[in-house]
Design a protein around this motif. Sequence first.
Motif, PDB file in Angstrom:
ATOM      1  N   SER A 169       3.847 -20.193  18.804  1.00 50.20           N
ATOM      2  CA  SER A 169       2.861 -19.168  18.491  1.00 50.20           C
ATOM      3  C   SER A 169       3.334 -17.863  19.126  1.00 50.20           C
ATOM      4  N   ASN A 170       2.737 -16.753  18.708  1.00 41.27           N
ATOM      5  CA  ASN A 170       3.102 -15.470  19.317  1.00 41.27           C
ATOM      6  C   ASN A 170       1.994 -14.455  19.063  1.00 41.27           C
ATOM      7  N   PRO A 171       0.839 -14.614  19.708  1.00 43.94           N
ATOM      8  CA  PRO A 171      -0.287 -13.712  19.447  1.00 43.94           C
ATOM      9  C   PRO A 171       0.031 -12.247  19.726  1.00 43.94           C
ATOM     10  N   LEU A 172       0.755 -11.981  20.804  1.00 46.52           N
ATOM     11  CA  LEU A 172       1.065 -10.587  21.135  1.00 46.52           C
ATOM     12  C   LEU A 172       2.038  -9.988  20.128  1.00 46.52           C
ATOM     13  N   GLY A 173       3.022 -10.778  19.702  1.00 39.62           N
ATOM     14  CA  GLY A 173       3.954 -10.296  18.693  1.00 39.62           C
ATOM     15  C   GLY A 173       3.278 -10.074  17.352  1.00 39.62           C
ATOM     16  N   PHE A 174       2.339 -10.958  16.992  1.00 36.58           N
ATOM     17  CA  PHE A 174       1.591 -10.813  15.744  1.00 36.58           C
ATOM     18  C   PHE A 174       0.773  -9.526  15.775  1.00 36.58           C
ATOM     19  N   LYS A 175       0.114  -9.275  16.878  1.00 40.67           N
ATOM     20  CA  LYS A 175      -0.681  -8.051  17.030  1.00 40.67           C
ATOM     21  C   LYS A 175       0.191  -6.811  16.922  1.00 40.67           C
ATOM     22  N   ALA A 176       1.345  -6.815  17.597  1.00 41.98           N
ATOM     23  CA  ALA A 176       2.231  -5.656  17.573  1.00 41.98           C
ATOM     24  C   ALA A 176       2.742  -5.368  16.165  1.00 41.98           C
ATOM     25  N   LEU A 177       3.108  -6.419  15.425  1.00 44.40           N
ATOM     26  CA  LEU A 177       3.609  -6.228  14.065  1.00 44.40           C
ATOM     27  C   LEU A 177       2.506  -5.733  13.144  1.00 44.40           C
ATOM     28  N   PHE A 178       1.302  -6.265  13.294  1.00 41.01           N
ATOM     29  CA  PHE A 178       0.181  -5.819  12.471  1.00 41.01           C
ATOM     30  C   PHE A 178      -0.118  -4.342  12.726  1.00 41.01           C
ATOM     31  N   GLU A 179      -0.132  -3.945  13.980  1.00 41.22           N
ATOM     32  CA  GLU A 179      -0.414  -2.548  14.310  1.00 41.22           C
ATOM     33  C   GLU A 179       0.703  -1.625  13.821  1.00 41.22           C
ATOM     34  N   LYS A 180       1.936  -2.092  13.866  1.00 41.07           N
ATOM     35  CA  LYS A 180       3.060  -1.296  13.345  1.00 41.07           C
ATOM     36  C   LYS A 180       2.886  -1.065  11.846  1.00 41.07           C
ATOM     37  N   ARG A 181       2.493  -2.097  11.123  1.00 46.73           N
ATOM     38  CA  ARG A 181       2.281  -1.951   9.686  1.00 46.73           C
ATOM     39  C   ARG A 181       1.074  -1.055   9.388  1.00 46.73           C
ATOM     40  N   SER A 182       0.055  -1.130  10.237  1.00 48.38           N
ATOM     41  CA  SER A 182      -1.129  -0.290  10.031  1.00 48.38           C
ATOM     42  C   SER A 182      -0.791   1.189  10.083  1.00 48.38           C
ATOM     43  N   LEU A 183       0.231   1.530  10.840  1.00 50.18           N
ATOM     44  CA  LEU A 183       0.612   2.932  10.990  1.00 50.18           C
ATOM     45  C   LEU A 183       1.410   3.463   9.797  1.00 50.18           C
ATOM     46  N   ILE A 247      -4.129 -16.434   7.567  1.00 50.96           N
ATOM     47  CA  ILE A 247      -3.419 -16.424   6.285  1.00 50.96           C
ATOM     48  C   ILE A 247      -3.736 -15.146   5.523  1.00 50.96           C
ATOM     49  N   LEU A 248      -5.027 -14.810   5.419  1.00 53.43           N
ATOM     50  CA  LEU A 248      -5.379 -13.567   4.730  1.00 53.43           C
ATOM     51  C   LEU A 248      -4.731 -12.371   5.405  1.00 53.43           C
ATOM     52  N   THR A 249      -4.806 -12.325   6.730  1.00 51.02           N
ATOM     53  CA  THR A 249      -4.258 -11.184   7.473  1.00 51.02           C
ATOM     54  C   THR A 249      -2.763 -11.049   7.233  1.00 51.02           C
ATOM     55  N   THR A 250      -2.047 -12.160   7.284  1.00 50.58           N
ATOM     56  CA  THR A 250      -0.592 -12.132   7.097  1.00 50.58           C
ATOM     57  C   THR A 250      -0.221 -11.681   5.695  1.00 50.58           C
ATOM     58  N   LEU A 251      -0.852 -12.250   4.688  1.00 49.42           N
ATOM     59  CA  LEU A 251      -0.510 -11.903   3.307  1.00 49.42           C
ATOM     60  C   LEU A 251      -0.871 -10.459   2.989  1.00 49.42           C
ATOM     61  N   VAL A 252      -2.023  -9.997   3.464  1.00 44.30           N
ATOM     62  CA  VAL A 252      -2.414  -8.607   3.233  1.00 44.30           C
ATOM     63  C   VAL A 252      -1.446  -7.662   3.928  1.00 44.30           C
ATOM     64  N   ALA A 253      -1.086  -7.964   5.168  1.00 40.88           N
ATOM     65  CA  ALA A 253      -0.204  -7.075   5.926  1.00 40.88           C
ATOM     66  C   ALA A 253       1.176  -6.975   5.288  1.00 40.88           C
ATOM     67  N   ARG A 254       1.719  -8.093   4.837  1.00 41.37           N
ATOM     68  CA  ARG A 254       3.042  -8.066   4.223  1.00 41.37           C
ATOM     69  C   ARG A 254       3.011  -7.358   2.878  1.00 41.37           C
ATOM     70  N   SER A 255       1.950  -7.591   2.108  1.00 39.70           N
ATOM     71  CA  SER A 255       1.822  -6.922   0.816  1.00 39.70           C
ATOM     72  C   SER A 255       1.621  -5.420   1.018  1.00 39.70           C
ATOM     73  N   TYR A 256       0.820  -5.042   2.008  1.00 39.44           N
ATOM     74  CA  TYR A 256       0.594  -3.623   2.296  1.00 39.44           C
ATOM     75  C   TYR A 256       1.925  -2.929   2.618  1.00 39.44           C
ATOM     76  N   GLU A 257       2.723  -3.542   3.478  1.00 43.33           N
ATOM     77  CA  GLU A 257       4.011  -2.939   3.837  1.00 43.33           C
ATOM     78  C   GLU A 257       4.888  -2.750   2.599  1.00 43.33           C
ATOM     79  N   HIS A 258       4.930  -3.758   1.748  1.00 37.54           N
ATOM     80  CA  HIS A 258       5.749  -3.652   0.532  1.00 37.54           C
ATOM     81  C   HIS A 258       5.229  -2.530  -0.370  1.00 37.54           C
ATOM     82  N   CYS A 259       3.916  -2.464  -0.541  1.00 34.09           N
ATOM     83  CA  CYS A 259       3.336  -1.458  -1.437  1.00 34.09           C
ATOM     84  C   CYS A 259       3.607  -0.040  -0.954  1.00 34.09           C
TER      85      CYS A 259
END
Length: 403
Positions: A169-183, A247-259
Amino acid sequence: MNALAPLAANLLTEDRGKLLFGFLDRIGQELDPTVTQHGDVQGKYEAVGGWVADAADPVFKTARIYPQGSFAIGTAIRPLHGQEFDVDLVCHFPRARFPLAPAMLKRTLGARLRENAIYAARLQEMLRCWRICYADKFHLDFTPSIRNPGCPHGGELVPDRKLVSWKASNPLGFKALFEKRSLLQPRFRTRLAKAADGMLTKRAEVAPFPALRTSKPILPRTVQLLKRHRDIHFESRDVSAAPISVILTTLVARSYEHCVTHRVFDTEFDLLVAIVEGMPAFIEQRDEMGRRIWWIENETTSEENFAEKWNTDTTRATAFFEWHGKLRADLAQLARIAGLDILQKSLSASFGEAPVTKVMKTATETVGTARSNGSLHVAPLIGLTSAAVGASPVRANTFFGSD
């Protein structure tokens, strides 16, 4: 007459997209935990974190206690029908070493919690964590973890459900990647053109609603909206088959980055639709010992598959794709609706009656009041607003009709 009804009837395609996303964002704001709820969770977290950190047992001296999940990344939503918030916490023991038995470390954490009479009275043992219950409000799920020496991204290991082995698992890494994509900033086509004399064109004046200055970026807001749509969809179905939030968070975040890195959009609503359309592209099917398995990768560590339960319960994958199809259909229907009453009914069916009713009521009152006192304006790239700075007055009754 509803102050928004004539306005909605005069929408151009681009304006419709801005109006729809404006409503959706405000619905998302209504899904946010209240200031009181957030403060209550924060206070309880800080208290229990302090108690664990002050333990005399040397194993706690270097422990790191932190929140993970939806509260950590800003995607928490109010539960339906008075259910409890689920707040996930980690107690990381960096000096504990594999192959330490996960059951032993879990017992150590539980023993410390039981030393406090308040927590002992509220404590429930779950399969791989400890739950502290605050009745009818929320519960804190406290999971122990150790360092993962095999993860190049600073990942951790958490107990499996049987407490016999460790899982990556990697909760801190997941959070950091999500926040990077949010920006990441989406690109939008120019929305307003100017006439030769420098005045706004008539198209600019029909912008129907304040384009929201969103209180949070589009990515976490999208996750919130999809989580609520999921909750509504599975209310009358087998809730155990509903796709889990990670699952929703991961798929949305990856799709958002691609879009946002590959496309340009007319409105935020068009971006939202594209994100949803792109989600399945990040669901893999892999071969494992001659068997096809579902795989949704945790990019921040090795060998964590968020879809692992799909491979033991085939109804979960089916339920995801059925829900996803319903979500796509609901968004397509929103884009076609002309009448405001029908729009409200459709939004309520998808995201819940209470938040939608409140948003519509507030929007109607705001526009009605601004129009009646002559302070409704059209501002470049903002739309209708009651703020007069840098804006052009809307001519009375031109787009709104009479009340």
